[in-house]
Write an enzyme that holds these catalytic residues in place. Structure first.
Site, PDB file in Angstrom:
ATOM      1  N   ASP A  70       8.961  20.314   3.180  1.00  0.00           N
ATOM      2  CA  ASP A  70       8.775  19.357   3.900  1.00  0.00           C
ATOM      3  C   ASP A  70       9.993  18.996   4.986  1.00  0.00           C
ATOM      4  O   ASP A  70      10.769  19.659   4.785  1.00  0.00           O
ATOM      5  CB  ASP A  70       8.169  17.993   3.417  1.00  0.00           C
ATOM      6  CG  ASP A  70       9.404  17.398   2.176  1.00  0.00           C
ATOM      7  OD1 ASP A  70      10.439  17.976   2.312  1.00  0.00           O
ATOM      8  OD2 ASP A  70       8.978  16.899   1.224  1.00  0.00           O
ATOM      9  N   ASN A 138       7.786   6.576  -5.256  1.00  0.00           N
ATOM     10  CA  ASN A 138       6.661   6.005  -5.083  1.00  0.00           C
ATOM     11  C   ASN A 138       5.552   6.926  -5.613  1.00  0.00           C
ATOM     12  O   ASN A 138       4.315   6.652  -5.221  1.00  0.00           O
ATOM     13  CB  ASN A 138       6.476   5.665  -3.574  1.00  0.00           C
ATOM     14  CG  ASN A 138       6.279   6.773  -2.764  1.00  0.00           C
ATOM     15  OD1 ASN A 138       6.657   8.199  -3.092  1.00  0.00           O
ATOM     16  ND2 ASN A 138       5.970   6.815  -1.677  1.00  0.00           N
ATOM     17  N   HIS A 140       5.166  10.059  -4.737  1.00  0.00           N
ATOM     18  CA  HIS A 140       4.771  11.185  -3.764  1.00  0.00           C
ATOM     19  C   HIS A 140       5.341  12.573  -4.530  1.00  0.00           C
ATOM     20  O   HIS A 140       6.100  12.496  -5.046  1.00  0.00           O
ATOM     21  CB  HIS A 140       5.266  10.789  -2.346  1.00  0.00           C
ATOM     22  CG  HIS A 140       6.624  11.047  -2.228  1.00  0.00           C
ATOM     23  ND1 HIS A 140       7.262  10.560  -1.073  1.00  0.00           N
ATOM     24  CD2 HIS A 140       7.789  11.457  -2.665  1.00  0.00           C
ATOM     25  CE1 HIS A 140       8.657  10.732  -1.085  1.00  0.00           C
ATOM     26  NE2 HIS A 140       8.831  11.287  -2.076  1.00  0.00           N
ATOM     27  N   GLU A 145       1.969  11.070   0.566  1.00  0.00           N
ATOM     28  CA  GLU A 145       2.282   9.723   0.188  1.00  0.00           C
ATOM     29  C   GLU A 145       0.972   9.057  -0.548  1.00  0.00           C
ATOM     30  O   GLU A 145      -0.148   9.389  -0.151  1.00  0.00           O
ATOM     31  CB  GLU A 145       2.646   8.955   1.370  1.00  0.00           C
ATOM     32  CG  GLU A 145       3.882   9.463   2.108  1.00  0.00           C
ATOM     33  CD  GLU A 145       5.136   8.920   1.538  1.00  0.00           C
ATOM     34  OE1 GLU A 145       5.266   9.116   0.417  1.00  0.00           O
ATOM     35  OE2 GLU A 145       5.941   8.731   2.317  1.00  0.00           O
TER      36      GLU A 145
END
Length: 238
Positions: A70, A138, A140, A145
């Site tokens: 990414d 979180n 991800h 996300e």
């Protein structure tokens, strides 16, 4: 159906040593492997150890193709804090990897075009042999996300508020709200997955992961659908 393999590691050092050895084994088994790499604190030491072992053992990695998982959008690739800078410093430059064996999101132009190019280049090589991933605070995976629905393919992602506070972004002068990332379809199509869980602040996400429930609010939970996934977790923090 194969179960996910779990391996507890005493600390970050041992997790990194195992990861380094795993990479070495994949390349020995297939010298032309295509390997997708995450960035950030979770794999950083593993890459350093991997580079040392490649040089010490004189392992030929010239035919391996490395793929960047990414990247932040709207940021010069050579800026501090980018995934590009991270991979070049920790792995590509020390190993002298040829540009023809590196697949990267070029986000300085059209982010959508960058996604198309990465997808095309991975397909040309017959897909990913290994995808090395870290768990986000979180939940991800890459920049997939938490959301009510997820994009299956490589895409431009809106960054979660927690991701916008990522340690790597602190090196950048302007706020970043978007990124580009492989989608869950590309990740799950990898022949093998190595999933690293280490670092403070990830205990809740890991606990939710261990419930084995698949939810778009915890993108990492989709790894339960993969038949050849190994989860390394750091017992000192998890």
């Amino acid at each position: 159906m194969a179960e996910m393999i779990f391996k507890g590691c005493a600390d970050y050092q041992s997790l990194s040593e195992y990861t380094s050895q795993y990479l070495l084994d994949v390349i020995r088994a297939k010298p032309t492997a295509t390997i997708c790499l995450a960035t950030g604190g979770s794999p950083a030491l593993a890459y350093t150890l991997f580079v040392k072992q490649v040089k010490r053992q004189q392992l030929d990695v010239s035919h391996v193709t490395f793929v960047k998982l990414d990247e932040w959008a709207g940021v010069p690739l050579n800026a501090p804090g980018t995934c590009e800078t991270f991979l070049r410093q920790h792995l590509l430059t020390p190993l002298g990897i040829d540009e023809n064996h590196y697949i990267s999101f070029d986000t300085e132009g059209s982010a959508e075009h960058a996604c198309e190019q990465v997808t095309h280049q991975i397909r040309q090589r017959g897909g990913l042999d290994l995808c090395l991933l870290g768990l986000g605070k979180n939940g991800h995976l890459g920049l997939n996300e938490p959301a009510p629905s997820l994009e299956p393919f490589t895409h431009v992602a809106q960054l979660d508020e927690r991701t916008q506070g990522h340690a790597m972004l602190k090196a950048l002068s302007a706020p970043v709200t978007q990124g580009v990332t492989l989608g869950l379809k590309e990740i799950l199509a990898a022949k093998a997955i190595l999933f690293l869980v280490t670092g403070e602040g990830k205990q809740q996400a890991f606990s939710e992961f261990l419930t084995r429930k698949v939810s778009t609010q915890l993108p990492a939970s989709f790894l339960w659908l993969h038949q050849h996934a190994t989860c390394l977790y750091d017992e000192s923090v998890c």
